[in-house]
Enzyme design. Structure first.
Site, short mmCIF file in Angstrom:
data_model
loop_
_atom_site.label_atom_id
_atom_site.label_comp_id
_atom_site.label_asym_id
_atom_site.label_seq_id
_atom_site.Cartn_x
_atom_site.Cartn_y
_atom_site.Cartn_z
N GLU A 93 -5.18 -8.71 0.75
CA GLU A 93 -5.93 -8.37 1.97
C GLU A 93 -7.40 -8.15 1.64
O GLU A 93 -7.73 -7.52 0.64
CB GLU A 93 -5.42 -7.06 2.61
CG GLU A 93 -4.13 -7.20 3.37
CD GLU A 93 -3.66 -5.87 3.99
OE1 GLU A 93 -4.50 -5.05 4.40
OE2 GLU A 93 -2.43 -5.68 4.05
N GLU A 98 0.81 -1.23 0.00
CA GLU A 98 0.00 0.00 0.00
C GLU A 98 0.84 1.27 0.00
O GLU A 98 0.76 2.09 0.91
CB GLU A 98 -0.95 0.01 1.21
CG GLU A 98 -1.94 -1.14 1.18
CD GLU A 98 -3.04 -1.01 2.23
OE1 GLU A 98 -2.94 -0.13 3.10
OE2 GLU A 98 -4.00 -1.80 2.16
C1 BGP Z 1 -4.41 -2.03 5.39
C2 BGP Z 1 -3.05 -2.38 5.91
C3 BGP Z 1 -3.04 -3.37 7.02
C4 BGP Z 1 -4.22 -3.29 7.96
C5 BGP Z 1 -5.54 -3.04 7.26
C6 BGP Z 1 -6.68 -2.70 8.18
O1 BGP Z 1 -4.40 -0.74 4.95
O2 BGP Z 1 -2.23 -2.89 4.89
O3 BGP Z 1 -1.79 -3.28 7.64
O4 BGP Z 1 -3.98 -2.51 9.05
O5 BGP Z 1 -5.44 -2.02 6.31
O6 BGP Z 1 -6.64 -1.36 8.52
P1 BGP Z 1 -6.98 -0.82 9.96
O7 BGP Z 1 -6.06 -1.55 10.87
O8 BGP Z 1 -6.74 0.65 9.90
O9 BGP Z 1 -8.41 -1.14 10.19
#
Ligand code: BGP
Length: 479
Positions: free
Chosen positions: A379, A170
């Site tokens: 993800e 990201e």
């Molecule tokens: C993505 C990231 C992850 C994870 C996920 C959930 O942007 O790659 O590392 O954190 O989002 O986000 P959050 O933890 O802000 O809910």
């Protein structure tokens, strides 16, 4: 389109789950590890939810065998994790920390011994602090040399056993949050600096991919992009154009460079007219083209809806909902270009993220149509408050519902002709959410801890754990 019959998921489909070093490992200063920017930033007052940090996280560093045993019990086919750069190179470059290499090597062997395919992310945001101190990290082109050196060490150490690699996780988020909203380290709020840091990150990405071709010729590598497909609020032509502008500025700006080595034109012209375009040196775009990935890694959580925004309209609001109170997000935009808007057709999570399985199909279709690259979903998942019941269970039927609908959307996309390599949920165990502490949970496995109370860090299988096991067993037939 509607299909009368859906194609099956491909054989050897990578049913996986993911994590990231800072969010799961803990052991922040063990066995020679150097400091990362998050080790420092999260401890500055007011930067994170209830001052939470990853010092202990899920203690995966010490409990990885137990975690891998749970993965094996679930039948996981792939586990995506990231390497902490500062564990391998405590100062960011130069002297290698052998204990760091050993940890990841052991983790890889443990996974392989259980038939689980390791998917390595080289960079999931934990830049060695030494490189920020020395030359400003991504604000200097030197980052490309150091990232390449680090990547080459990883390729040489693990490339004999690991076939799937993610270069940068990201880039749009860590650069946007690091240099625009100032919510991630180094906490800068300056769009010109952001665009330059972003350009330098592209250099780093392409250099690492170029080295990968030399050192891991049979492997596959790609960046993971946080893609939130843009929708227009109405069919008014002004809204359509606003959503196309959003797509270009917020998504093509990254994916076009990865896939084609070119910046999109209208966005570049806009930035030039504002005097904030990145400096592109001779040879940069050629390098980008050499760094063409094997697949697009897709991190998908939600779609975003846009409408036209007058020249004196809503400006860029540098905030997001980190409260977990539904309905507290505000509209943000670029005057004269677009502004975000609610989508009346979509439910939202408690953190105001829209829930839109069809949007995942849209994302997969758009990537395939525009870039003609295979996609690895790196993800996808639902962050929610989970409740541990008295009999040590977590009834997360809302997560099962969310994942079920998104997997079905994947299958529809496969039927549409998308070449989908795998699907990794976020996340396997609960872990630290960067800005939301430990209360916003994503895992199949509950970790018994809170922000300030470490409790016993016990692992508890949630209902979704048992559900995903059947999904994998049936290759996605039984949802
Ligand atoms: C993505 C990231 C992850 C994870 C996920 C959930 O942007 O790659 O590392 O954190 O989002 O986000 P959050 O933890 O802000 O809910």
């Amino acid at each position: 389109m509607f299909h009368e019959e859906l194609k099956p998921f491909p054989e050897h489909f990578l049913w996986g789950s993911a994590s990231a070093a800072y969010q799961v490992e803990g052991a922040w200063d063990s066995d020679g590890k150097g400091l990362s920017v998050w080790d420092i930033y999260a401890k500055l007052p007011g930067t994170t939810f209830k001052d939470s940090n990853g010092d202990v996280a899920a203690d995966h560093y010490n409990r990885y065998k137990e975690d891998v045993a749970l993965m094996a019990e679930m039948g996981l086919k792939a586990y995506r994790f990231s390497i902490a750069w500062a564990r391998i190179l405590p100062e960011g470059r130069g002297k290698v920390n052998e204990a760091g290499i050993r940890f990841y090597s052991d983790l890889i062997d443990e996974l392989l011994s259980k038939g689980i395919e390791p998917v390595i992310t080289l960079y999931h945001w934990d830049l060695p602090q030494a490189l920020l101190d020395e030359y400003g990290g991504f604000e200097s082109r030197r980052i490309a040399d150091d990232f390449d050196e680090y990547a080459r060490i990883c390729f040489r150490s693990f490339g004999d056993r690991v076939r799937y690699w993610v270069s940068l996780n990201e880039q749009n988020i860590f650069i946007g949050f690091g240099y625009m909203t100032g919510m991630h380290p180094p906490g800068v709020k300056d769009k010109k600096r952001m665009l330059q840091a972003n350009h330098n990150a592209f250099l780093a990405n392409a250099r690492a991919i170029r080295s990968f071709r030399e050192l891991v010729p049979n492997g596959k590598i790609g960046p993971s992009f946080a893609y939130s497909p843009a929708y227009p609020r109405t069919s008014k032509p002004e809204d359509i154009l606003a959503s196309e502008d959003a797509e270009e500025i917020l998504s093509h700006w990254w994916m076009d460079v990865y896939a084609w080595g070119t910046y999109p034109k209208a966005a570049m012209d806009l930035y030039r007219s504002q005097g904030i375009a990145p400096e592109v040196l001779p040879g940069d775009l050629e390098l980008f083209r050499e760094g063409k990935p094997d697949f697009m890694g897709l991190n998908y959580y939600q779609t975003t809806t846009y409408e036209a925004n007058p020249l004196d309209g809503v400006g860029e609001k540098l905030e997001m909902n980190t409260t977990g109170e539904k309905g507290t997000s505000k509209s943000t935009g670029i005057p004269g270009v677009y502004r975000t808007s609610a989508n009346d057709y979509l439910e939202r999570t408690n953190w105001d993220w829209t829930i839109d399985p069809e949007g995942l199909r849209v994302a997969l279709r758009r990537i395939t149509g525009r870039y003609n690259l295979p996609v690895l979903i790196t993800e996808n998942g639902l962050g929610e408050y989970d409740k541990l019941t008295g009999d040590d269970k977590v009834h997360d039927d809302y997560r099962i519902g969310y994942l079920k609908a998104h997997i079905l959307a994947c299958r529809e996309a496969v039927t549409d002709g998308v070449e989908l390599l795998g699907y990794c949920t976020w996340s396997f165990t609960d872990l630290l959410s960067w800005l939301n502490g430990y209360q916003k949970r994503y895992g199949f496995v509950y970790i018994n801890r809170e922000e300030t109370d470490l409790k016993d860090l016990r692992r508890v299988r949630k209902d979704s754990f048992h559900w995903y096991r059947r999904v994998i067993e049936s290759n996605g037939e039984e949802l």
